[in-house]
Motif scaffolding. Sequence first.
Motif, short mmCIF file in Angstrom:
data_model
loop_
_atom_site.label_atom_id
_atom_site.label_comp_id
_atom_site.label_asym_id
_atom_site.label_seq_id
_atom_site.Cartn_x
_atom_site.Cartn_y
_atom_site.Cartn_z
N GLU A 236 0.83 -1.21 0.00
CA GLU A 236 0.00 0.00 0.00
C GLU A 236 0.86 1.26 0.00
OE1 GLU A 236 -3.32 0.20 -0.45
OE2 GLU A 236 -3.01 -1.93 -0.85
N ARG A 237 1.92 1.26 0.79
CA ARG A 237 2.81 2.42 0.81
C ARG A 237 3.48 2.62 -0.55
NH1 ARG A 237 3.99 0.60 6.20
NH2 ARG A 237 5.76 -0.62 5.43
N ALA A 238 3.92 1.52 -1.15
CA ALA A 238 4.60 1.62 -2.44
C ALA A 238 3.65 2.12 -3.52
CB ALA A 238 5.17 0.26 -2.82
N LEU A 239 2.42 1.62 -3.53
CA LEU A 239 1.44 2.05 -4.54
C LEU A 239 1.07 3.52 -4.34
CD1 LEU A 239 -0.91 -1.06 -4.70
CD2 LEU A 239 0.58 -0.23 -6.53
N ASN A 240 0.90 3.94 -3.11
CA ASN A 240 0.58 5.35 -2.84
C ASN A 240 1.69 6.26 -3.33
OD1 ASN A 240 -1.86 4.73 -1.63
ND2 ASN A 240 -1.01 4.68 0.44
#
Length: 427
Positions: A236-240
């Motif tokens: 989720e952090r990487a996609l954001n």
Amino acid sequence: MHIEIVTIGDELLLGFTIDTNAAHLAREFAALGVRIVRRTTCGDDADSIAGAVRDALGRTGAVITTGGLGPTADDQTKPAIGALFGRGMVLDGDILANLEQRWLKRFGHPLPTSNRQQAMVPDGATILENRHGSAPGIWLEDAQGRWVAMLPGVPREMRGMVADTLLPRLRERIAPGGPVVRARTLRTANIAESALADRLGELAGGVNGLSLAYLPGRDGVDLRLTSYSLPSMETERALNAAAVLVREKVGRFVYGEGDDDLAALMLAECGARGATIAVAESCTGGMLGMRLTAVPGSSRVVLGGTIAYANEVKIRELQVAAEDIAAHGAVSEPVARAMATGVRRRFGSSIGIGLTGLAGPGGGTPDKPVGTVWVAVDVDGDVHAVRAVLPGDRGEIRWRAAQLALDRLRRAFAQDTEGAAWTARGA
């Protein structure tokens, strides 16, 4: 975990039925960290089924099939796959009893002889309960841990069984905290795939180790970021972070994410502003109005519209000047602008949208080829207009013209007059 999908049915190969099952399976399993590495479609004959499943088992050892579990002679999935595992077919008494009860309760007569085939299963198979139809699913597994899950081909039944039975079974086989497959989609409008790649520059091939796919469609080009190997929280952090970088590069062309519909977004924006809309359509023939009124609650914003296909209707109903049509043609900036203003005044709305164009397949000229569209947006008397030449057949051009009109409204709200050839403002 890597899985292959084999969808079975002559109707799929002939194109009479669209294969929605494989797409649904891929979406459902991605969140588990299960990656679908190959999708195959084969016909109903036993040799084709056995060949497709044998090859898939050799590559991944994990296969899901859909189709071929019914009561007719072309339903060969169970015996074909059972033979691969060296299993003969046996009658399952519990399945037969359930089928007999189902027929008596629903249809008031005994089970047809042909339906007894649905109670025949490979010896030693695990039965996957089907609460949504008559054909149970089958799970076959060998001593090496290779397995095949056989599901019905009817989409409603298949989806119900995936949620009820298959997903819980697979969750038990996946270590907690392992990698997941997740994606984030940014939706763009009014920009070509190649132009997006140019804007993205060094990010065009991927962002911080995440893959980036370009998915052109009639709404525009979707940009899909996908992570295949990170744990859930890191994903989720990487996609954001990747989405932020892409937005910085693409800028004004991004209108939403995921399944966002531009018509719904514009209606929400109008509602927040207390604005109302009326539309005047020529080449789209009501498609823009359809897009808007398909959204629940649109009656609070959409007042009405006019399908002004004939020039005399443009003149009589929208006060388009006959001399403008004579001088510039019906597909022109002056006519689009007059349509937008005319429909706004006619319905007393705060926003008027005028749309005129050539949807084809005939009627184009060197100066105005098929696909030429003019869109004008009048917001409280402040009018903007844009010309575009849209690709596709008649249906695609009409849909893209409606999408262009919605995007022009979005640009007007953002006071963005720099992109895609907005003409000068008018009173």
